[in-house]
Design a protein around this motif. Structure first.
Motif, short mmCIF file in Angstrom:
data_model
loop_
_atom_site.label_atom_id
_atom_site.label_comp_id
_atom_site.label_asym_id
_atom_site.label_seq_id
_atom_site.Cartn_x
_atom_site.Cartn_y
_atom_site.Cartn_z
N ARG A 115 44.94 47.02 38.70
CA ARG A 115 43.62 46.12 39.02
C ARG A 115 43.10 46.06 38.08
O ARG A 115 42.56 45.40 37.53
N ALA A 116 43.37 47.28 36.83
CA ALA A 116 42.46 47.28 35.64
C ALA A 116 43.20 46.05 35.22
O ALA A 116 41.84 45.74 34.11
N THR A 117 44.36 45.91 35.11
CA THR A 117 44.96 44.94 33.84
C THR A 117 43.98 43.75 34.72
O THR A 117 44.11 42.66 34.09
N ALA A 118 43.83 43.65 35.87
CA ALA A 118 43.08 42.21 36.25
C ALA A 118 41.61 42.00 36.41
O ALA A 118 41.38 40.43 36.50
N THR A 119 41.13 43.11 36.75
CA THR A 119 39.92 42.96 36.10
C THR A 119 39.38 42.64 34.60
O THR A 119 38.15 41.99 34.26
N ALA A 120 40.14 43.38 33.89
CA ALA A 120 40.00 42.90 32.45
C ALA A 120 40.08 41.94 32.40
O ALA A 120 39.98 40.63 31.35
N HIS A 121 41.77 41.08 32.50
CA HIS A 121 42.02 39.61 32.51
C HIS A 121 40.66 38.66 32.59
O HIS A 121 40.17 38.10 31.84
N ALA A 122 40.23 39.24 34.00
CA ALA A 122 39.38 37.83 34.93
C ALA A 122 37.79 38.47 33.80
O ALA A 122 36.98 37.28 33.22
N SER A 123 38.10 39.62 33.31
CA SER A 123 36.22 39.41 32.71
C SER A 123 36.65 39.05 31.03
O SER A 123 35.78 38.58 30.54
N SER A 124 37.59 38.42 30.62
CA SER A 124 38.03 37.80 29.08
C SER A 124 37.89 36.95 29.34
O SER A 124 37.68 35.64 27.98
N GLY A 125 37.21 36.27 30.27
CA GLY A 125 37.16 34.71 30.55
C GLY A 125 38.24 34.14 30.54
O GLY A 125 38.26 32.27 30.57
N HIS A 126 39.52 34.34 30.84
CA HIS A 126 40.96 33.50 31.15
C HIS A 126 41.21 33.27 32.73
O HIS A 126 40.44 33.40 34.09
#
Length: 126
Positions: A115-126
């Motif tokens: 989940r953290a990988t998805a959250t980090a990806h989403a918050s990076s603007g991708h």
């Protein structure tokens, strides 16, 4: 007997549903040492660290590990149920309970990591 030969024999036996049991702690310790050495050798041989160049690159491997661990934990739950049903010694049951509990905790931690990988990806603007 060489590890390769023993591994081949054990793989063939497993295909027929046979498992080998070890009657002494010396035998068990030798097998555990071999398993550890094999795992570390395999880990050194693959390039997992080179692949993790962005947050989503981490996700598939973590998901795969979680799936394998979850399957093993559910198998061990069955082993635990059988041990309880057959009245095996309490020390064995207690260790199996610890393993099953820890395994479930590990699968939850791995799910959180995914989940953290998805959250980090989403918050990076991708």
């Amino acid at each position: 007997m060489s590890l390769a030969r023993r591994s081949l024999m054990e793989a063939a036996a497993a295909r027929f549903g046979w498992r080998r049991a070890y009657g002494t702690t010396t035998q068990v310790d030798a097998l555990l040492t071999e398993q550890t050495e094999t795992a570390y050798t395999a880990a050194a041989d693959h390039a997992a660290t080179a692949k993790n160049d962005d947050v989503l690159a981490v996700q598939p491997g973590v998901l795969d590990a979680r799936g394998r661990i979850l399957a093993d934990v559910l198998y061990l739950e069955g082993v635990l149920t059988g041990a309880r049903t057959r009245g095996l010694p309490s020390a064995v049951i207690e260790r199996l309970e610890d393993v099953v509990d820890h395994g479930h905790e590990l699968t939850m931690l791995l799910a959180d990591a995914v989940r953290a990988t998805a959250t980090a990806h989403a918050s990076s603007g991708h």
